[in-house]
Design a protein around this motif. Sequence first.
Motif, mmCIF file in Angstrom:
data_model
loop_
_atom_site.group_PDB
_atom_site.id
_atom_site.type_symbol
_atom_site.label_atom_id
_atom_site.label_comp_id
_atom_site.label_asym_id
_atom_site.label_seq_id
_atom_site.Cartn_x
_atom_site.Cartn_y
_atom_site.Cartn_z
ATOM 1 N N THR A 23 0.813 -1.317 -0.072
ATOM 2 C CA THR A 23 0.045 0.105 -0.170
ATOM 3 C C THR A 23 0.878 1.119 0.077
ATOM 4 O OG1 THR A 23 -0.155 -0.200 2.293
ATOM 5 C CG2 THR A 23 -1.748 -1.268 1.111
ATOM 6 N N GLY A 24 2.189 0.969 0.278
ATOM 7 C CA GLY A 24 3.068 2.128 0.397
ATOM 8 C C GLY A 24 2.991 3.055 1.778
ATOM 9 N N PHE A 25 2.233 2.608 2.615
ATOM 10 C CA PHE A 25 2.195 2.969 4.022
ATOM 11 C C PHE A 25 1.681 1.734 4.943
ATOM 12 C CE2 PHE A 25 -1.680 4.396 1.520
ATOM 13 C CZ PHE A 25 -2.631 3.456 2.015
ATOM 14 N N ALA A 26 1.200 2.265 6.107
ATOM 15 C CA ALA A 26 1.098 1.187 7.266
ATOM 16 C C ALA A 26 2.300 0.552 7.583
ATOM 17 C CB ALA A 26 -0.259 0.624 6.939
ATOM 18 N N GLN A 27 2.118 -1.065 7.392
ATOM 19 C CA GLN A 27 3.246 -2.044 7.754
ATOM 20 C C GLN A 27 4.092 -1.657 6.511
ATOM 21 O OE1 GLN A 27 -0.035 -2.771 6.972
ATOM 22 N NE2 GLN A 27 -0.407 -4.553 5.889
ATOM 23 N N TYR A 28 4.014 -0.929 5.331
ATOM 24 C CA TYR A 28 5.080 -0.894 4.325
ATOM 25 C C TYR A 28 5.682 0.351 4.407
ATOM 26 C CZ TYR A 28 2.047 -4.862 2.393
ATOM 27 O OH TYR A 28 1.657 -6.113 2.161
ATOM 28 N N THR A 29 5.671 1.081 5.616
ATOM 29 C CA THR A 29 6.115 2.523 5.822
ATOM 30 C C THR A 29 7.745 2.277 5.716
ATOM 31 O OG1 THR A 29 4.364 3.034 6.737
ATOM 32 C CG2 THR A 29 6.205 4.553 6.947
ATOM 33 N N MET A 30 8.346 3.340 5.000
ATOM 34 C CA MET A 30 9.848 3.195 5.065
ATOM 35 C C MET A 30 10.096 4.918 5.220
ATOM 36 S SD MET A 30 12.996 2.649 4.379
ATOM 37 C CE MET A 30 14.449 3.604 4.287
ATOM 38 N N THR A 31 10.934 5.076 6.386
ATOM 39 C CA THR A 31 11.420 6.381 6.765
ATOM 40 C C THR A 31 12.911 6.352 6.750
ATOM 41 O OG1 THR A 31 9.241 6.723 7.796
ATOM 42 C CG2 THR A 31 11.160 8.231 8.330
ATOM 43 N N ASN A 32 13.543 5.973 7.953
ATOM 44 C CA ASN A 32 14.981 5.863 8.040
ATOM 45 C C ASN A 32 15.519 4.624 7.852
ATOM 46 O OD1 ASN A 32 14.473 4.548 10.510
ATOM 47 N ND2 ASN A 32 15.564 6.200 11.856
ATOM 48 N N GLY A 33 14.914 3.570 7.660
ATOM 49 C CA GLY A 33 15.433 2.196 7.590
ATOM 50 C C GLY A 33 15.391 1.278 8.867
ATOM 51 N N ILE A 34 15.236 1.946 9.937
ATOM 52 C CA ILE A 34 15.169 0.878 11.145
ATOM 53 C C ILE A 34 13.665 0.686 11.488
ATOM 54 C CG2 ILE A 34 15.696 1.264 13.684
ATOM 55 C CD1 ILE A 34 18.159 3.060 12.868
ATOM 56 N N GLU A 35 13.518 -0.442 11.729
ATOM 57 C CA GLU A 35 12.160 -1.063 11.941
ATOM 58 C C GLU A 35 11.705 -1.344 13.435
ATOM 59 O OE1 GLU A 35 8.222 -2.168 11.622
ATOM 60 O OE2 GLU A 35 9.562 -0.960 10.068
ATOM 61 N N GLY A 36 10.687 -0.787 14.058
ATOM 62 C CA GLY A 36 10.445 -1.470 15.322
ATOM 63 C C GLY A 36 10.031 -0.240 16.314
ATOM 64 N N SER A 37 9.638 -0.749 17.498
ATOM 65 C CA SER A 37 9.377 0.469 18.534
ATOM 66 C C SER A 37 10.192 -0.033 19.790
ATOM 67 C CB SER A 37 7.971 0.055 19.003
ATOM 68 O OG SER A 37 7.338 0.836 19.936
#
Length: 760
Positions: free
Chosen positions: A323-337
């Motif tokens: 979808t290009g967002f939600a669980q597919y979002t890309m910002t700085n390349g690091i994933e998680g909380s």
Amino acid sequence: MNNNPPTNPAQCPFRGSRIGGALGSKPQTDDWWPNRLQVELLHQNLPQANPLRDFDYKGAFAKIDFEQLKSDIKALLTDSKDWWPADYGNYGPQMIRMAWHAAGTYRIADGRGGASQGMQRFAPINSWWDNGNTDKSRRLLWPIKQKYGAALSWADLMTLTGNCALEIMGFKTFGFGGGRIDAWEADRAIYWGPEFWNGDPIDDIKEYPGHPDEMVTRTIRWVGKPNEEYYDLENPLAASHQALIYVNPEGPNAEGDPHGSARDIRETFARMGMNDEETVALIAGGHAFGKSHGMVSPDKIGPAPEAAPIQAMGLGWQNPEGTGFAQYTMTNGIEGSWTPNPTQWDNSYLTNLFKYDWEQTKSPTDAIQWKPSNPDAPKTPDAHQPGVEHPLMMMTSDIALKVDPVYHEICQHFLDDFDYFSDAFARAWYKLIHRDMGPKTRYLGPEIPAEDLIWQDPIPALDHEVVDVADINFLKDKILASGISVSALVSAAWSAASSHRHSDKRGGANGARVRLNPQKDWEMNRPQELGEVLSTLEAIQADFNSTQSGSKKISMADLIVLGGCAAIEKAAQDAGVSVAVPFTPGRMDTTQELTDVEMFNWLKPVSDGFRNYHNEAVGYKVKPERIFLDRAQLLTLTAPEWTVLVGGLRALDQNWDYSKHGSFTDRPGVLTNDFFRVLTSMDYEWKPIDNREMLFNICDRKTGETKFTATRCDLIFGSNAELRQIAEVYGADDGNERMVKDFAAVWNKVMMLDRFDVGA
């Protein structure tokens, strides 16, 4: 480089190119003559660019129902949109990031950056990779901006939304002050680092002056982002790499080194005026919320907003995956909380950071990050997929807080006392989003805290009746009869007022901090002479105040400025011109206890062409005239104002070391146009004294005799094409009276730059 203009008649004159381009491309003139002084930088933000130039923002903001505004913002924060779904159903964390990144460009060295003009809306900041997807945050806020219109600036809306986001997630903020006025174009005077306007790297790294007493020349470091290169920035820039707000979250060189990350964190946060406790509070507080995004390889992500296709309508970083967002979002390349509950204020970030061991791993995009090595560590929910959980995540810049001994100790204090941590974060956040707004008297709205904070440069409120015209004339006579020279009086007033910088509204004559540490001892302020002037003025002040009935008084801040005004009137009269220099009383005197000595030392210039001060020991490569232009811009001077001010100061013998560089007169202390007459005369030759071309002899063409000496900051007004045209106006036979009157006007402007109480 080919210096000949294009001659192909079939070529479109508006065709963009690196050379010979037009709108949207790098200026042709600067490509051909890269050493040209860009005087036009003084003429940014012209009224013609501002559709609200006649709008009373203060009055309009006061009419807003502030509680309703906050209610509208908070309702929006949990109203997830299909086109950009909210993580965990709450836009709060991403709005905190937006506000943080808007404010986080601030740097203490020159006061530039920060949130107060809404510069995140413009290039290059809007297209830095560290600001990835902040364009979505601002677009989500458009319904609020649309509703309140001109009464609510983008700059105020972005920062207030950050506060509202913290509040809906259970955090008690310290307060909020409005009053940020939007800019209407990018600030071309700000040096963000070694890149072209369009983001292309350049080969030569410029060295810029940093702290007044040091110069840090740092090496180039390459950050591992596919198809992109980022530079380690030199002091005083408030980031470790180009296109970052602070530091690379993967550590220096993206190598996952927490110790190196701690070093960069300390340096970059200090460059924006934050101490170690404030730094830890901001990182630990900010990472209590939300998540980082890194689900799609960065080489698949579309261009930033400034390079996006026209149909994207200003949105960048288009994502082709899923979808290009939600669980597919890309910002700085690091994933998680970082926490198990990313939309609730608690201390779990620090608790988990110190309770568990952390091992290095990779994100789906191969970025370095960290996960707990303990199998019993809590999980964090997926931001969009119900029932899905993930391991907690830490960045290298988080682990840095654990391995650095000073940061470690602060974190332990925060762990032991959650209320103390909450207060520390509230205060640090308040400082972050207000640091560039200047004195608290400029704040608007019902949530301004009563407490005065040292970083706000407090000045006591006016507590006496001000002097009238008769008093002013009486005091002028007393000052001129005291035996203080014209030059000394002008120097004291200029030393007080010229410390002002429009970027963050700090410094200036109000408060009379020129009497206090550290300013009274700055060498360019002629400390011994200044002390004598202040001692004489204090005696005049004491005598006047003791003889007044009622509450009428004169402050030292007012008296210092008045002394300069009286001296200029005398100098003009001695030149045969009668002029009344405006004077507006009402300044107050502050105290040493209300002055942060360390932070005020950042206002000390490393180079000041107004007084021909240039600290050679710093060792920078930037030409003095370029730094001179920068100082003129910080004083909001136009090119004519800059020019006439310098000519007048040279006539009034204002060189910091009493040298005669640029003093092209045999009547020092008299307000003549001699500076301009000599500067524009062909009776002289200008000869550098050595191959460094920093000092020059002005020699009679016929006899070869050296008549005068000069610096680059003198000669630039004759060598630069634009400045020379102005100098010729004042150097003409009919130019002296015009010069005196224009000098008096710009002198008053500088004296009034910090008089926010009278709308100056």
